[in-house]
Design a protein around this motif. Structure first.
Motif, PDB file in Angstrom:
ATOM      1  N   ILE A  83      -0.016   8.980 -17.141  1.00 56.02           N
ATOM      2  CA  ILE A  83       0.047   7.891 -16.168  1.00 56.02           C
ATOM      3  C   ILE A  83       0.831   8.310 -14.933  1.00 56.02           C
ATOM      4  CG2 ILE A  83       0.971   5.584 -15.736  1.00 56.02           C
ATOM      5  CD1 ILE A  83       0.285   4.893 -18.634  1.00 56.02           C
ATOM      6  N   PHE A  84       1.999   8.919 -15.151  1.00 58.81           N
ATOM      7  CA  PHE A  84       2.833   9.333 -14.019  1.00 58.81           C
ATOM      8  C   PHE A  84       2.180  10.462 -13.229  1.00 58.81           C
ATOM      9  CE2 PHE A  84       6.146   7.332 -16.704  1.00 58.81           C
ATOM     10  CZ  PHE A  84       6.650   6.442 -15.762  1.00 58.81           C
ATOM     11  N   LEU A  85       1.529  11.386 -13.927  1.00 52.89           N
ATOM     12  CA  LEU A  85       0.819  12.448 -13.222  1.00 52.89           C
ATOM     13  C   LEU A  85      -0.382  11.888 -12.452  1.00 52.89           C
ATOM     14  CD1 LEU A  85       0.870  15.346 -15.844  1.00 52.89           C
ATOM     15  CD2 LEU A  85       2.218  15.141 -13.746  1.00 52.89           C
ATOM     16  N   GLY A  86      -1.010  10.851 -13.010  1.00 50.90           N
ATOM     17  CA  GLY A  86      -2.105  10.198 -12.295  1.00 50.90           C
ATOM     18  C   GLY A  86      -1.629   9.568 -10.995  1.00 50.90           C
ATOM     19  N   ILE A  87      -0.440   8.970 -11.015  1.00 53.56           N
ATOM     20  CA  ILE A  87       0.131   8.407  -9.780  1.00 53.56           C
ATOM     21  C   ILE A  87       0.400   9.510  -8.766  1.00 53.56           C
ATOM     22  CG2 ILE A  87       2.121   7.185  -8.812  1.00 53.56           C
ATOM     23  CD1 ILE A  87       2.320   5.656 -11.443  1.00 53.56           C
ATOM     24  N   LEU A  88       0.912  10.648  -9.260  1.00 64.50           N
ATOM     25  CA  LEU A  88       1.174  11.770  -8.359  1.00 64.50           C
ATOM     26  C   LEU A  88      -0.117  12.290  -7.740  1.00 64.50           C
ATOM     27  CD1 LEU A  88       3.192  13.789  -7.186  1.00 64.50           C
ATOM     28  CD2 LEU A  88       2.894  15.172  -9.251  1.00 64.50           C
ATOM     29  N   VAL A  89      -1.169  12.412  -8.555  1.00 66.27           N
ATOM     30  CA  VAL A  89      -2.467  12.851  -8.033  1.00 66.27           C
ATOM     31  C   VAL A  89      -3.006  11.849  -7.021  1.00 66.27           C
ATOM     32  CG1 VAL A  89      -4.884  13.259  -8.659  1.00 66.27           C
ATOM     33  CG2 VAL A  89      -3.047  14.253 -10.041  1.00 66.27           C
ATOM     34  N   LEU A 116       6.956   5.052  -6.301  1.00 63.45           N
ATOM     35  CA  LEU A 116       7.805   3.888  -6.528  1.00 63.45           C
ATOM     36  C   LEU A 116       7.082   2.596  -6.166  1.00 63.45           C
ATOM     37  CD1 LEU A 116      11.295   5.146  -5.254  1.00 63.45           C
ATOM     38  CD2 LEU A 116      10.610   4.660  -7.608  1.00 63.45           C
ATOM     39  N   THR A 117       6.316   2.634  -5.078  1.00 63.33           N
ATOM     40  CA  THR A 117       5.566   1.446  -4.666  1.00 63.33           C
ATOM     41  C   THR A 117       4.549   1.052  -5.726  1.00 63.33           C
ATOM     42  OG1 THR A 117       5.818   2.063  -2.321  1.00 63.33           O
ATOM     43  CG2 THR A 117       4.098   0.470  -2.862  1.00 63.33           C
ATOM     44  N   VAL A 118       3.805   2.037  -6.240  1.00 59.25           N
ATOM     45  CA  VAL A 118       2.799   1.751  -7.267  1.00 59.25           C
ATOM     46  C   VAL A 118       3.460   1.217  -8.537  1.00 59.25           C
ATOM     47  CG1 VAL A 118       1.087   2.801  -8.791  1.00 59.25           C
ATOM     48  CG2 VAL A 118       1.133   3.414  -6.374  1.00 59.25           C
ATOM     49  N   ILE A 119       4.566   1.829  -8.950  1.00 65.67           N
ATOM     50  CA  ILE A 119       5.238   1.407 -10.180  1.00 65.67           C
ATOM     51  C   ILE A 119       5.800  -0.001 -10.045  1.00 65.67           C
ATOM     52  CG2 ILE A 119       7.227   1.868 -11.667  1.00 65.67           C
ATOM     53  CD1 ILE A 119       6.732   4.859 -11.158  1.00 65.67           C
ATOM     54  N   VAL A 120       6.441  -0.285  -8.919  1.00 63.93           N
ATOM     55  CA  VAL A 120       7.008  -1.624  -8.708  1.00 63.93           C
ATOM     56  C   VAL A 120       5.902  -2.676  -8.684  1.00 63.93           C
ATOM     57  CG1 VAL A 120       8.207  -3.104  -7.051  1.00 63.93           C
ATOM     58  CG2 VAL A 120       9.090  -0.824  -7.552  1.00 63.93           C
ATOM     59  N   LEU A 121       4.799  -2.367  -8.016  1.00 68.49           N
ATOM     60  CA  LEU A 121       3.683  -3.316  -7.984  1.00 68.49           C
ATOM     61  C   LEU A 121       3.096  -3.519  -9.384  1.00 68.49           C
ATOM     62  CD1 LEU A 121       1.816  -2.252  -4.712  1.00 68.49           C
ATOM     63  CD2 LEU A 121       3.043  -4.390  -5.105  1.00 68.49           C
ATOM     64  N   ALA A 122       2.991  -2.441 -10.153  1.00 69.51           N
ATOM     65  CA  ALA A 122       2.462  -2.560 -11.517  1.00 69.51           C
ATOM     66  C   ALA A 122       3.365  -3.442 -12.379  1.00 69.51           C
ATOM     67  CB  ALA A 122       2.307  -1.176 -12.139  1.00 69.51           C
ATOM     68  N   CYS A 174      -3.183  -4.157  -2.118  1.00 71.13           N
ATOM     69  CA  CYS A 174      -3.810  -2.874  -2.426  1.00 71.13           C
ATOM     70  C   CYS A 174      -3.565  -1.808  -1.366  1.00 71.13           C
ATOM     71  CB  CYS A 174      -5.312  -3.048  -2.662  1.00 71.13           C
ATOM     72  SG  CYS A 174      -6.243  -3.544  -1.193  1.00 71.13           S
ATOM     73  N   LEU A 175      -3.153  -2.198  -0.156  1.00 68.91           N
ATOM     74  CA  LEU A 175      -2.925  -1.224   0.908  1.00 68.91           C
ATOM     75  C   LEU A 175      -1.449  -0.884   1.101  1.00 68.91           C
ATOM     76  CD1 LEU A 175      -5.432  -2.305   3.721  1.00 68.91           C
ATOM     77  CD2 LEU A 175      -5.740  -0.658   1.879  1.00 68.91           C
ATOM     78  N   ILE A 176      -0.573  -1.495   0.325  1.00 63.50           N
ATOM     79  CA  ILE A 176       0.859  -1.255   0.521  1.00 63.50           C
ATOM     80  C   ILE A 176       1.213   0.199   0.222  1.00 63.50           C
ATOM     81  CG2 ILE A 176       3.159  -1.817  -0.333  1.00 63.50           C
ATOM     82  CD1 ILE A 176       2.276  -4.683  -0.667  1.00 63.50           C
ATOM     83  N   ALA A 177       0.722   0.739  -0.903  1.00 59.49           N
ATOM     84  CA  ALA A 177       1.047   2.125  -1.264  1.00 59.49           C
ATOM     85  C   ALA A 177       0.472   3.130  -0.269  1.00 59.49           C
ATOM     86  CB  ALA A 177       0.572   2.419  -2.686  1.00 59.49           C
TER      87      ALA A 177
END
Length: 308
Positions: A83-89, A116-122, A174-177
Motif C-alpha cells: 500500500i505504501f509503495l503504491g502511494i509512492l508510485v 501524507l495528503t493521501v494517507i490523511v484523506l484515507a 480528488c485533486l488535493i494530492a
C-alpha cells in the motif's frame, strides 16, 4: 489568486496512455509493487505437498502452526508495505505527468507531501464511513418499529444519501494530492476550490478512465495468457488435472518456468500501468487548474504535458 478556467478533458484522458511511452519506468514501478511479496515466497513451499482435495485444515494447522502464523504475519506486512509503495508510485506517476522530462524515481519533500495528503484523506474517509455506518444503525433502530415499508424506505434513502455524500466528497478532494505536488505545498484549499463546479466533469472523467482501465487490462492479460500458454505448450508442457498435490500438477517444470520468464516483464509493465492509470488523469487536471502564479516556479504549465 487566479487559476485556469477549466481542465482539458481530452488531455486528461490521454495522460495514462502517454505514460505508456516509458516502458522501463512502468516495469520498474510494477517490480516495486510486487517487491513486498518476495518476503512471502519462502513460506509457499509448505503448501505444495498438501493434497488438492480432502486436506484437514485444522490438523494441518496444528502440525504447521508456527509456519502458518509466520506466513500470515509476513503476508499482512507485505500487504501494508505494498500500500505504501503504491502511494509512492502514485506520487512518481504524478510527478512524471506534471513534468514529463523528470525522472520516475525520487524521494523528497514532494513525495512526502503527496503521501501524507493521501494517507490523511484515507483516514478521514475511514472515519467518515464509520460515522455514517453508526448513524445509519441509529436511524434504522429509530424506525424499526414503524413498519416494514417505512423502515425499508428510510434505510434505502439513507444509504443513497450517504453514498452520494461520500462520492461527492471524494470528487471534491480528488485533486488535493496532485495539486500539492503541482504547487509544492499542501494545497488543501487550492485542491478543494479547483473541483468546485466540476464535480460532474470529474465524475465523467473517472468513469471513462475506469472503463478504459478495464478494457486495457483485460485485453493485456488475455495477450499475456496467450503468450504464456504458447511458450508452455510449445515446449511440450502438460498439465495433470488429476494431480493429488500442487507439486504434481506438471511432470516437467522447465516449460512452466520458461512461460513464467516470458510473461514476467509484460506482467510488470501492466502492473505499473494499472497502478497509475487513474493517477495520471487527475494529475493532468491538477496541472490545468493549478494557480497561475505557480507556473513561473517549479510547477510545469499544462501545455508541457503535450511534450511527454
Amino acid at each position: 489568486m487566479s487559476r485556469r478556467p477549466d481542465f482539458d478533458f481530452s488531455r486528461a484522458l490521454e495522460a495514462p496512455f502517454r505514460l505508456m511511452r516509458r516502458p522501463l519506468t512502468l516495469m520498474a514501478w510494477g517490480a516495486i509493487i510486487w517487491l513486498p511479496f518476495l518476503f512471502v515466497i519462502p513460506f509457499l513451499g509448505q503448501f505444495f505437498p498438501l493434497p488438492v482435495d480432502g486436506v484437514d485444515v485444522e490438523v494441518w494447522m496444528e502440525q504447521n502452526l508456527e509456519g502458518w502464523l509466520a506466513a500470515q504475519l509476513y503476508s499482512q506486512l507485505a500487504s501494508w508495505l505494498q500500500i505504501f509503495l503504491g502511494i509512492l508510485v502514485a506520487a512518481w506517476a504524478t510527478r512524471v505527468t506534471l513534468t514529463p522530462r523528470s525522472r520516475g524515481f525520487a524521494i523528497g519533500m514532494d513525495e512526502l507531501r503527496y503521501g501524507l495528503t493521501v494517507i490523511v484523506l484515507a483516514i478521514a474517509f475511514v472515519v467518515l464511513l464509520v460515522a455514517l455506518t453508526l448513524i445509519g444503525i441509529a436511524a434504522g433502530a429509530a424506525v424499526w418499529t414503524a413498519g416494514e415499508d417505512v423502515r425499508g424506505g428510510v434505510i434505502g434513502l439513507y444509504i443513497l444519501a450517504a453514498t452520494a455524500l461520500v462520492v461527492w466528497l471524494a470528487l471534491r478532494t480528488c485533486l488535493i494530492a496532485p495539486m500539492s505536488m503541482a504547487t509544492r505545498e499542501f494545497a488543501v484549499g487550492a485542491g478543494w476550490r479547483a473541483t468546485g463546479g466540476r464535480v460532474w466533469k470529474l465524475l465523467g472523467l473517472i468513469i471513462l478512465v475506469w472503463l478504459l482501465t478495464v478494457v486495457v487490462t483485460l485485453s493485456a492479460y488475455a495477450v499475456i495468457a496467450l503468450l504464456g500458454g504458447a511458450v508452455f505448450f510449445g515446449l511440450g508442457g502438460r498439465i495433470d488435472f488429476g494431480a493429488e498435490t500442487p507439486v504434481q500438477v506438471t511432470q516437467d517444470w522447465m516449460p512452466l518456468l520458461a512461460a513464467a520468464g516470458a510473461v514476467v516483464l509484460p506482467v510488470l509493465y501492466l502492473t505499473g500501468l494499472s497502478q497509475v492509470f487513474g493517477i495520471a488523469p487527475l494529475a493532468s487536471a491538477a496541472a490545468d487548474l493549478a494557480p497561475l502564479q505557480r507556473e513561473t516556479g517549479d510547477a510545469p504549465p499544462a501545455s508541457s504535458l503535450d511534450s511527454l
